[in-house]
Design an enzyme around this catalytic site. Structure first.
Site, PDB file in Angstrom:
ATOM      1  N   PHE A 167      49.253   2.363 -21.558  1.00  0.00           N
ATOM      2  CA  PHE A 167      49.995   1.324 -20.831  1.00  0.00           C
ATOM      3  C   PHE A 167      49.012   0.348 -20.185  1.00  0.00           C
ATOM      4  O   PHE A 167      49.341  -0.802 -19.898  1.00  0.00           O
ATOM      5  CB  PHE A 167      50.945   1.965 -19.803  1.00  0.00           C
ATOM      6  CG  PHE A 167      50.435   2.030 -18.396  1.00  0.00           C
ATOM      7  CD1 PHE A 167      50.459   0.908 -17.580  1.00  0.00           C
ATOM      8  CD2 PHE A 167      49.921   3.216 -17.867  1.00  0.00           C
ATOM      9  CE1 PHE A 167      49.986   0.965 -16.275  1.00  0.00           C
ATOM     10  CE2 PHE A 167      49.449   3.272 -16.570  1.00  0.00           C
ATOM     11  CZ  PHE A 167      49.477   2.140 -15.777  1.00  0.00           C
ATOM     12  N   LYS A 168      47.798   0.820 -20.004  1.00  0.00           N
ATOM     13  CA  LYS A 168      46.790  -0.005 -19.337  1.00  0.00           C
ATOM     14  C   LYS A 168      46.432  -1.264 -20.129  1.00  0.00           C
ATOM     15  O   LYS A 168      45.898  -2.219 -19.567  1.00  0.00           O
ATOM     16  CB  LYS A 168      45.566   0.841 -19.055  1.00  0.00           C
ATOM     17  CG  LYS A 168      45.900   1.973 -18.086  1.00  0.00           C
ATOM     18  CD  LYS A 168      44.782   2.949 -17.919  1.00  0.00           C
ATOM     19  CE  LYS A 168      45.072   3.943 -16.815  1.00  0.00           C
ATOM     20  NZ  LYS A 168      46.180   4.880 -17.158  1.00  0.00           N
ATOM     21  N   ASP A 169      46.728  -1.278 -21.426  1.00  0.00           N
ATOM     22  CA  ASP A 169      46.499  -2.492 -22.215  1.00  0.00           C
ATOM     23  C   ASP A 169      47.241  -3.691 -21.620  1.00  0.00           C
ATOM     24  O   ASP A 169      46.780  -4.820 -21.733  1.00  0.00           O
ATOM     25  CB  ASP A 169      46.992  -2.304 -23.659  1.00  0.00           C
ATOM     26  CG  ASP A 169      46.100  -1.373 -24.470  1.00  0.00           C
ATOM     27  OD1 ASP A 169      44.883  -1.326 -24.209  1.00  0.00           O
ATOM     28  OD2 ASP A 169      46.627  -0.698 -25.382  1.00  0.00           O
TER      29      ASP A 169
END
Ligand SMILES: *Cc1c(COP(=O)(O)O)cnc(C)c1O
Length: 414
Positions: A110-112
Protein backbone atom coordinates in the site's frame (compact mmCIF):
# COMPACT_ATOMS: atom_id res chain seq x y z
CA UNK A 1 4.39 28.45 7.07
CA UNK A 2 1.72 25.91 7.84
CA UNK A 3 3.87 23.19 9.38
CA UNK A 4 5.23 23.03 12.90
CA UNK A 5 7.27 20.59 14.94
CA UNK A 6 5.24 18.37 17.26
CA UNK A 7 7.69 19.31 20.01
CA UNK A 8 7.75 23.05 19.45
CA UNK A 9 4.88 24.94 17.89
CA UNK A 10 7.15 27.94 17.29
CA UNK A 11 9.37 25.96 14.92
CA UNK A 12 7.77 26.67 11.57
CA UNK A 13 8.41 25.20 8.15
CA UNK A 14 6.69 25.32 4.79
CA UNK A 15 5.61 22.16 2.99
CA UNK A 16 8.74 21.93 0.85
CA UNK A 17 11.00 22.21 3.87
CA UNK A 18 8.97 19.61 5.78
CA UNK A 19 9.20 17.19 2.86
CA UNK A 20 12.92 17.81 2.35
CA UNK A 21 13.93 17.49 5.98
CA UNK A 22 11.74 14.52 6.87
CA UNK A 23 11.87 15.28 10.60
CA UNK A 24 12.12 18.54 12.52
CA UNK A 25 15.58 19.45 13.85
CA UNK A 26 14.36 19.07 17.46
CA UNK A 27 13.43 15.42 16.86
CA UNK A 28 9.74 16.21 16.42
CA UNK A 29 7.63 15.53 13.36
CA UNK A 30 6.41 18.28 11.08
CA UNK A 31 2.65 18.49 11.29
CA UNK A 32 0.03 20.87 9.99
CA UNK A 33 -1.02 23.11 12.83
CA UNK A 34 -4.30 24.13 11.25
CA UNK A 35 -5.98 21.60 9.00
CA UNK A 36 -7.85 22.50 5.82
CA UNK A 37 -11.61 21.98 5.78
CA UNK A 38 -13.57 20.19 3.08
CA UNK A 39 -17.27 20.92 2.69
CA UNK A 40 -20.02 18.88 1.07
CA UNK A 41 -19.49 20.94 -2.07
CA UNK A 42 -15.90 19.75 -2.25
CA UNK A 43 -16.91 16.15 -1.67
CA UNK A 44 -19.50 16.45 -4.44
CA UNK A 45 -16.80 17.71 -6.79
CA UNK A 46 -14.55 14.80 -5.85
CA UNK A 47 -17.28 12.35 -6.83
CA UNK A 48 -16.80 13.12 -10.53
CA UNK A 49 -13.00 13.11 -10.53
CA UNK A 50 -10.46 10.44 -11.41
CA UNK A 51 -8.14 9.32 -8.61
CA UNK A 52 -5.37 11.45 -10.13
CA UNK A 53 -7.57 14.55 -10.18
CA UNK A 54 -8.95 13.91 -6.71
CA UNK A 55 -5.42 13.45 -5.34
CA UNK A 56 -4.25 16.79 -6.76
CA UNK A 57 -7.42 18.55 -5.52
CA UNK A 58 -6.92 17.25 -1.99
CA UNK A 59 -3.13 17.45 -1.82
CA UNK A 60 -2.91 21.10 -2.73
CA UNK A 61 -4.49 21.81 0.66
CA UNK A 62 -2.18 19.51 2.60
CA UNK A 63 0.99 20.51 0.71
CA UNK A 64 0.50 24.24 0.81
CA UNK A 65 3.06 26.08 -1.32
CA UNK A 66 3.51 23.45 -4.00
CA UNK A 67 2.24 24.92 -7.27
CA UNK A 68 -1.11 23.40 -8.22
CA UNK A 69 0.00 22.50 -11.74
CA UNK A 70 3.03 20.69 -10.39
CA UNK A 71 0.87 18.61 -8.07
CA UNK A 72 -1.47 17.73 -10.93
CA UNK A 73 1.48 16.60 -13.01
CA UNK A 74 3.00 14.55 -10.16
CA UNK A 75 -0.30 12.81 -9.38
CA UNK A 76 -0.66 11.88 -13.05
CA UNK A 77 2.85 10.46 -13.14
CA UNK A 78 2.65 8.67 -9.79
CA UNK A 79 -0.70 7.00 -10.27
CA UNK A 80 -0.19 6.01 -13.89
CA UNK A 81 2.13 3.34 -12.43
CA UNK A 82 -0.89 1.60 -10.86
CA UNK A 83 -2.44 -1.33 -12.68
CA UNK A 84 -6.07 -0.67 -11.72
CA UNK A 85 -7.99 2.15 -13.49
CA UNK A 86 -9.44 3.21 -10.11
CA UNK A 87 -5.92 3.17 -8.56
CA UNK A 88 -7.48 2.20 -5.23
CA UNK A 89 -10.70 0.25 -5.90
CA UNK A 90 -13.20 -0.19 -3.08
CA UNK A 91 -14.46 -3.77 -3.06
CA UNK A 92 -17.68 -4.74 -1.30
CA UNK A 93 -17.23 -7.83 0.87
CA UNK A 94 -20.59 -7.99 2.57
CA UNK A 95 -23.33 -5.68 3.80
CA UNK A 96 -21.58 -2.66 5.33
CA UNK A 97 -18.08 -4.12 4.90
CA UNK A 98 -15.69 -2.95 2.20
CA UNK A 99 -12.04 -3.48 1.42
CA UNK A 100 -10.02 -0.57 0.04
CA UNK A 101 -7.44 -2.23 -2.19
CA UNK A 102 -4.21 -0.30 -2.00
CA UNK A 103 -2.01 -2.99 -3.52
CA UNK A 104 -2.26 -2.25 -7.23
CA UNK A 105 1.05 -0.36 -7.34
CA UNK A 106 4.43 -1.51 -8.58
CA UNK A 107 5.55 -3.40 -5.47
CA UNK A 108 2.08 -4.49 -4.29
CA UNK A 109 2.55 -2.64 -1.00
CA UNK A 110 0.00 0.00 0.00
CA UNK A 111 3.02 2.20 0.54
CA UNK A 112 3.34 2.66 -3.23
CA UNK A 113 0.41 5.09 -3.02
CA UNK A 114 2.52 7.62 -1.14
CA UNK A 115 5.99 6.61 -2.25
CA UNK A 116 5.37 6.92 -5.98
CA UNK A 117 4.63 10.57 -5.31
CA UNK A 118 7.36 11.38 -2.80
CA UNK A 119 10.39 11.60 -5.15
CA UNK A 120 8.57 14.20 -7.25
CA UNK A 121 7.81 16.24 -4.14
CA UNK A 122 11.39 16.00 -2.93
CA UNK A 123 13.13 16.80 -6.18
CA UNK A 124 10.89 19.82 -6.69
CA UNK A 125 11.58 21.06 -3.16
CA UNK A 126 15.34 20.54 -3.55
CA UNK A 127 15.34 22.53 -6.81
CA UNK A 128 13.54 25.38 -5.16
CA UNK A 129 15.91 25.34 -2.20
CA UNK A 130 18.81 25.97 -4.59
CA UNK A 131 21.84 24.75 -2.62
CA UNK A 132 20.99 21.05 -2.69
CA UNK A 133 22.84 18.97 -5.22
CA UNK A 134 21.71 15.58 -4.01
CA UNK A 135 19.01 14.34 -1.63
CA UNK A 136 19.97 11.19 0.23
CA UNK A 137 17.03 9.16 1.48
CA UNK A 138 17.60 6.93 4.52
CA UNK A 139 14.82 4.52 5.32
CA UNK A 140 14.24 1.91 7.97
CA UNK A 141 11.92 -0.86 6.93
CA UNK A 142 10.09 -3.87 8.26
CA UNK A 143 9.76 -4.97 4.62
CA UNK A 144 7.24 -3.01 2.63
CA UNK A 145 8.55 0.54 3.00
CA UNK A 146 11.97 -0.55 1.79
CA UNK A 147 10.94 -2.16 -1.45
CA UNK A 148 8.40 0.55 -2.22
CA UNK A 149 10.94 3.34 -1.56
CA UNK A 150 13.64 1.65 -3.61
CA UNK A 151 11.26 1.26 -6.52
CA UNK A 152 10.13 4.87 -6.18
CA UNK A 153 13.59 6.46 -6.00
CA UNK A 154 15.50 4.12 -8.34
CA UNK A 155 17.37 6.22 -10.92
CA UNK A 156 15.58 9.44 -9.96
CA UNK A 157 18.06 12.23 -10.78
CA UNK A 158 19.41 14.11 -7.80
CA UNK A 159 18.55 11.37 -5.31
CA UNK A 160 20.28 8.43 -3.66
CA UNK A 161 18.60 5.94 -1.34
CA UNK A 162 19.76 3.66 1.48
CA UNK A 163 17.39 1.12 3.02
CA UNK A 164 18.03 -0.64 6.35
CA UNK A 165 16.11 -3.83 7.12
CA UNK A 166 16.30 -6.23 10.06
CA UNK A 167 18.23 -9.34 9.03
CA UNK A 168 15.79 -12.24 9.20
CA UNK A 169 12.92 -9.86 9.97
CA UNK A 170 11.40 -9.54 6.50
CA UNK A 171 9.79 -12.12 4.25
CA UNK A 172 11.81 -13.85 1.52
CA UNK A 173 9.80 -12.10 -1.15
CA UNK A 174 10.43 -8.71 0.45
CA UNK A 175 14.17 -9.43 0.87
CA UNK A 176 14.46 -10.47 -2.76
CA UNK A 177 12.46 -7.47 -3.95
CA UNK A 178 14.93 -5.24 -2.10
CA UNK A 179 18.23 -6.96 -2.83
CA UNK A 180 17.49 -7.36 -6.55
CA UNK A 181 16.35 -3.77 -7.03
CA UNK A 182 17.95 -2.23 -10.11
CA UNK A 183 19.13 1.37 -10.25
CA UNK A 184 22.45 3.19 -9.95
CA UNK A 185 21.50 5.10 -6.80
CA UNK A 186 20.11 2.31 -4.58
CA UNK A 187 21.74 0.71 -1.51
CA UNK A 188 20.32 -1.98 0.75
CA UNK A 189 21.66 -2.96 4.18
CA UNK A 190 20.68 -5.85 6.47
CA UNK A 191 21.20 -4.86 10.10
CA UNK A 192 21.54 -6.97 13.24
CA UNK A 193 18.44 -6.19 15.26
CA UNK A 194 14.76 -5.61 14.65
CA UNK A 195 12.77 -2.89 12.91
CA UNK A 196 12.84 -0.61 15.94
CA UNK A 197 16.65 -0.83 16.02
CA UNK A 198 16.74 0.09 12.34
CA UNK A 199 14.36 3.00 12.91
CA UNK A 200 16.24 4.30 15.98
CA UNK A 201 19.50 4.16 13.99
CA UNK A 202 18.06 6.19 11.15
CA UNK A 203 16.47 8.67 13.56
CA UNK A 204 19.84 9.09 15.31
CA UNK A 205 21.51 9.94 12.00
CA UNK A 206 18.83 12.52 11.26
CA UNK A 207 19.21 14.05 14.71
CA UNK A 208 23.00 14.46 14.22
CA UNK A 209 23.10 18.14 13.34
CA UNK A 210 26.87 18.24 12.91
CA UNK A 211 26.76 15.45 10.34
CA UNK A 212 23.93 17.12 8.47
CA UNK A 213 25.82 20.39 8.37
CA UNK A 214 28.94 18.70 7.05
CA UNK A 215 26.96 16.95 4.31
CA UNK A 216 25.19 20.19 3.45
CA UNK A 217 28.58 21.83 2.80
CA UNK A 218 28.87 19.54 -0.20
CA UNK A 219 25.26 20.07 -1.20
CA UNK A 220 23.93 16.81 0.22
CA UNK A 221 20.63 16.84 2.11
CA UNK A 222 19.45 13.91 4.21
CA UNK A 223 15.81 12.96 4.19
CA UNK A 224 13.48 10.16 5.15
CA UNK A 225 10.97 8.17 3.17
CA UNK A 226 9.46 6.70 6.34
CA UNK A 227 5.97 7.72 7.25
CA UNK A 228 7.43 10.29 9.64
CA UNK A 229 7.79 12.46 6.51
CA UNK A 230 4.74 14.66 5.94
CA UNK A 231 5.11 13.94 2.22
CA UNK A 232 4.37 10.29 2.99
CA UNK A 233 1.38 11.04 5.14
CA UNK A 234 -0.43 13.55 2.94
CA UNK A 235 -1.02 11.20 -0.04
CA UNK A 236 -2.57 8.69 2.36
CA UNK A 237 -5.27 11.15 3.36
CA UNK A 238 -6.55 11.09 -0.23
CA UNK A 239 -7.87 7.56 -0.31
CA UNK A 240 -10.24 8.03 2.62
CA UNK A 241 -11.96 10.81 0.66
CA UNK A 242 -11.80 8.56 -2.39
CA UNK A 243 -13.48 5.68 -0.53
CA UNK A 244 -16.24 7.96 0.69
CA UNK A 245 -16.96 9.19 -2.84
CA UNK A 246 -17.01 5.59 -4.16
CA UNK A 247 -19.66 4.77 -1.55
CA UNK A 248 -21.65 7.85 -2.57
CA UNK A 249 -21.36 7.08 -6.27
CA UNK A 250 -22.57 3.52 -5.85
CA UNK A 251 -25.48 4.64 -3.68
CA UNK A 252 -24.27 2.71 -0.63
CA UNK A 253 -24.41 5.86 1.49
CA UNK A 254 -25.95 9.33 1.31
CA UNK A 255 -23.98 12.56 1.65
CA UNK A 256 -23.24 13.17 5.32
CA UNK A 257 -23.63 9.53 6.41
CA UNK A 258 -20.81 8.53 8.71
CA UNK A 259 -18.53 5.61 7.97
CA UNK A 260 -16.13 3.71 10.23
CA UNK A 261 -12.61 2.93 9.12
CA UNK A 262 -10.54 0.05 10.38
CA UNK A 263 -6.84 0.23 9.61
CA UNK A 264 -4.08 -2.38 9.99
CA UNK A 265 -1.53 -0.41 11.94
CA UNK A 266 2.23 -0.38 12.47
CA UNK A 267 3.86 3.01 12.47
CA UNK A 268 0.42 4.67 12.88
CA UNK A 269 0.73 6.56 9.59
CA UNK A 270 -2.23 5.18 7.71
CA UNK A 271 -4.72 5.50 10.54
CA UNK A 272 -3.45 8.97 11.38
CA UNK A 273 -4.21 9.94 7.78
CA UNK A 274 -7.79 8.76 8.40
CA UNK A 275 -7.99 10.90 11.53
CA UNK A 276 -6.72 13.90 9.57
CA UNK A 277 -9.39 13.30 6.91
CA UNK A 278 -11.98 13.19 9.69
CA UNK A 279 -10.74 16.43 11.25
CA UNK A 280 -10.84 18.01 7.81
CA UNK A 281 -14.54 17.28 7.55
CA UNK A 282 -14.88 13.79 6.08
CA UNK A 283 -17.80 12.09 7.85
CA UNK A 284 -15.97 9.36 9.75
CA UNK A 285 -17.29 8.00 13.03
CA UNK A 286 -14.97 5.34 14.46
CA UNK A 287 -11.26 4.97 13.79
CA UNK A 288 -10.39 1.39 14.60
CA UNK A 289 -6.72 0.69 15.10
CA UNK A 290 -5.95 -2.97 14.31
CA UNK A 291 -2.73 -4.57 15.57
CA UNK A 292 -1.22 -8.03 15.47
CA UNK A 293 0.33 -9.71 18.53
CA UNK A 294 2.61 -6.68 18.86
CA UNK A 295 -0.28 -4.93 20.56
CA UNK A 296 1.43 -1.89 22.09
CA UNK A 297 -1.19 0.36 20.55
CA UNK A 298 -4.14 -1.75 21.69
CA UNK A 299 -2.80 -1.49 25.23
CA UNK A 300 -2.25 2.23 24.86
CA UNK A 301 -5.76 2.93 23.65
CA UNK A 302 -7.28 0.73 26.32
CA UNK A 303 -5.16 1.71 29.34
CA UNK A 304 -3.51 5.03 28.45
CA UNK A 305 -0.09 3.46 29.02
CA UNK A 306 2.36 3.21 26.16
CA UNK A 307 5.04 0.68 27.05
CA UNK A 308 7.60 -0.52 24.57
CA UNK A 309 9.45 -2.58 27.19
CA UNK A 310 8.50 -5.96 25.79
CA UNK A 311 9.80 -8.34 23.15
CA UNK A 312 9.05 -7.63 19.54
CA UNK A 313 7.33 -10.73 18.18
CA UNK A 314 7.71 -11.97 14.63
CA UNK A 315 4.28 -12.45 13.15
CA UNK A 316 2.69 -13.35 9.81
CA UNK A 317 1.96 -9.63 9.30
CA UNK A 318 5.56 -8.34 9.48
CA UNK A 319 4.78 -4.82 8.24
CA UNK A 320 3.03 -4.30 11.55
CA UNK A 321 5.80 -5.76 13.73
CA UNK A 322 6.64 -2.50 15.45
CA UNK A 323 6.89 -1.39 19.07
CA UNK A 324 7.42 2.33 18.53
CA UNK A 325 4.63 3.74 16.40
CA UNK A 326 6.22 7.04 15.44
CA UNK A 327 3.13 8.79 14.13
CA UNK A 328 1.32 8.46 17.43
CA UNK A 329 3.39 11.50 18.34
CA UNK A 330 1.44 13.50 15.78
CA UNK A 331 -1.90 12.43 17.27
CA UNK A 332 -0.74 13.42 20.75
CA UNK A 333 0.37 16.79 19.39
CA UNK A 334 -2.92 17.38 17.63
CA UNK A 335 -4.95 16.51 20.71
CA UNK A 336 -2.77 17.79 23.54
CA UNK A 337 -0.23 20.27 22.11
CA UNK A 338 3.53 20.56 21.96
CA UNK A 339 4.28 20.74 25.71
CA UNK A 340 2.58 17.43 26.47
CA UNK A 341 4.16 15.83 23.38
CA UNK A 342 7.66 16.95 24.36
CA UNK A 343 7.15 15.65 27.88
CA UNK A 344 5.77 12.23 26.84
CA UNK A 345 8.40 11.71 24.13
CA UNK A 346 11.17 12.54 26.62
CA UNK A 347 9.74 9.88 28.94
CA UNK A 348 9.54 7.41 26.07
CA UNK A 349 13.18 7.83 25.14
CA UNK A 350 14.29 7.69 28.79
CA UNK A 351 12.16 4.84 30.13
CA UNK A 352 10.51 3.32 27.06
CA UNK A 353 7.16 4.14 28.56
CA UNK A 354 4.70 6.94 29.19
CA UNK A 355 1.22 7.41 30.54
CA UNK A 356 -1.27 9.68 28.82
CA UNK A 357 -2.83 12.24 31.17
CA UNK A 358 -6.57 11.73 31.78
CA UNK A 359 -7.69 14.62 29.58
CA UNK A 360 -5.65 13.29 26.66
CA UNK A 361 -7.23 9.85 27.11
CA UNK A 362 -10.66 11.41 27.00
CA UNK A 363 -9.78 13.33 23.83
CA UNK A 364 -8.60 10.12 22.17
CA UNK A 365 -11.90 8.42 22.92
CA UNK A 366 -13.86 11.49 21.83
CA UNK A 367 -11.90 11.54 18.57
CA UNK A 368 -13.44 8.14 17.79
CA UNK A 369 -10.44 5.88 18.36
CA UNK A 370 -10.79 2.27 19.38
CA UNK A 371 -8.20 -0.50 19.21
CA UNK A 372 -8.17 -4.27 18.85
CA UNK A 373 -5.53 -6.88 18.20
CA UNK A 374 -5.57 -10.30 16.58
CA UNK A 375 -2.80 -12.91 16.71
CA UNK A 376 -1.66 -15.05 13.79
CA UNK A 377 -4.10 -17.84 14.56
CA UNK A 378 -7.10 -15.54 14.64
CA UNK A 379 -5.94 -13.79 11.48
CA UNK A 380 -5.40 -16.98 9.50
CA UNK A 381 -8.84 -18.19 10.64
CA UNK A 382 -10.19 -14.91 9.30
CA UNK A 383 -8.52 -15.47 5.92
CA UNK A 384 -10.22 -18.86 5.69
CA UNK A 385 -13.57 -17.52 6.86
CA UNK A 386 -13.52 -14.62 4.40
CA UNK A 387 -12.54 -16.91 1.55
CA UNK A 388 -15.30 -19.40 2.33
CA UNK A 389 -17.99 -16.79 2.97
CA UNK A 390 -17.42 -14.37 0.10
CA UNK A 391 -14.66 -15.81 -2.10
CA UNK A 392 -12.26 -12.98 -1.27
CA UNK A 393 -8.65 -13.88 -0.55
CA UNK A 394 -7.10 -11.29 1.74
CA UNK A 395 -3.53 -10.93 2.93
CA UNK A 396 -2.36 -11.34 6.53
CA UNK A 397 -2.44 -7.61 7.32
CA UNK A 398 -5.94 -7.09 5.96
CA UNK A 399 -6.97 -10.17 7.94
CA UNK A 400 -5.95 -8.49 11.20
CA UNK A 401 -8.10 -5.50 10.24
CA UNK A 402 -11.05 -7.73 9.34
CA UNK A 403 -10.82 -9.35 12.78
CA UNK A 404 -10.80 -5.94 14.45
CA UNK A 405 -13.58 -4.53 12.27
CA UNK A 406 -15.94 -7.22 13.45
CA UNK A 407 -15.40 -6.75 17.15
CA UNK A 408 -18.10 -4.74 18.88
CA UNK A 409 -17.53 -1.10 19.80
CA UNK A 410 -15.84 -0.72 23.13
CA UNK A 411 -17.39 1.30 25.92
CA UNK A 412 -15.48 4.54 26.36
CA UNK A 413 -12.53 4.31 28.72
CA UNK A 414 -13.39 5.34 32.28
C1 LIG B 1 3.24 -0.60 6.35
C2 LIG B 1 2.09 -1.48 6.40
C3 LIG B 1 1.19 -1.40 7.47
C4 LIG B 1 1.38 -0.41 8.59
O1 LIG B 1 1.06 0.86 8.16
P1 LIG B 1 1.40 2.14 9.05
O2 LIG B 1 0.89 3.28 8.27
O3 LIG B 1 2.89 2.15 9.21
O4 LIG B 1 0.69 1.98 10.35
C5 LIG B 1 0.09 -2.23 7.45
N1 LIG B 1 -0.11 -3.13 6.45
C6 LIG B 1 0.74 -3.23 5.41
C7 LIG B 1 0.45 -4.22 4.34
C8 LIG B 1 1.86 -2.41 5.35
O5 LIG B 1 2.71 -2.52 4.31
Amino acid sequence: MNYVSTRDRARFADAQEAVLKGTAPDGGLFTMDILPLFWQDDINKLCTMSYQQAAAFILKRYLVGYPEQELEEYCKLAYSTFSHPDVAPLVKLSRNLYSLELFHGKTCAFKDVALQLLPHLMVSAAKREGKIRETVILTATSGDTGKASLEAFADVDGTRIGVFYPDGGVSDVQRLQMTTQSGGNVNVFAIEGNFDDAQSGVKAIFADTALRERLMESGIALSSANSINWGRLAPQIVYYFWSYTRLLNSGEIKMGDKIDVCVPTGNFGNILAAYIAKKSGLPIERLICASNANNVLTDFFNTGIYDRNRDLLKTDSPSMDILVSSNLERLIFMLAGDDVTRELMAQLSKTGRYEAPADLRKKIVDAGFGAFCADDEEASGQIKKTWEAVGYLCDTHTAVALCAAQKPAQPPAP
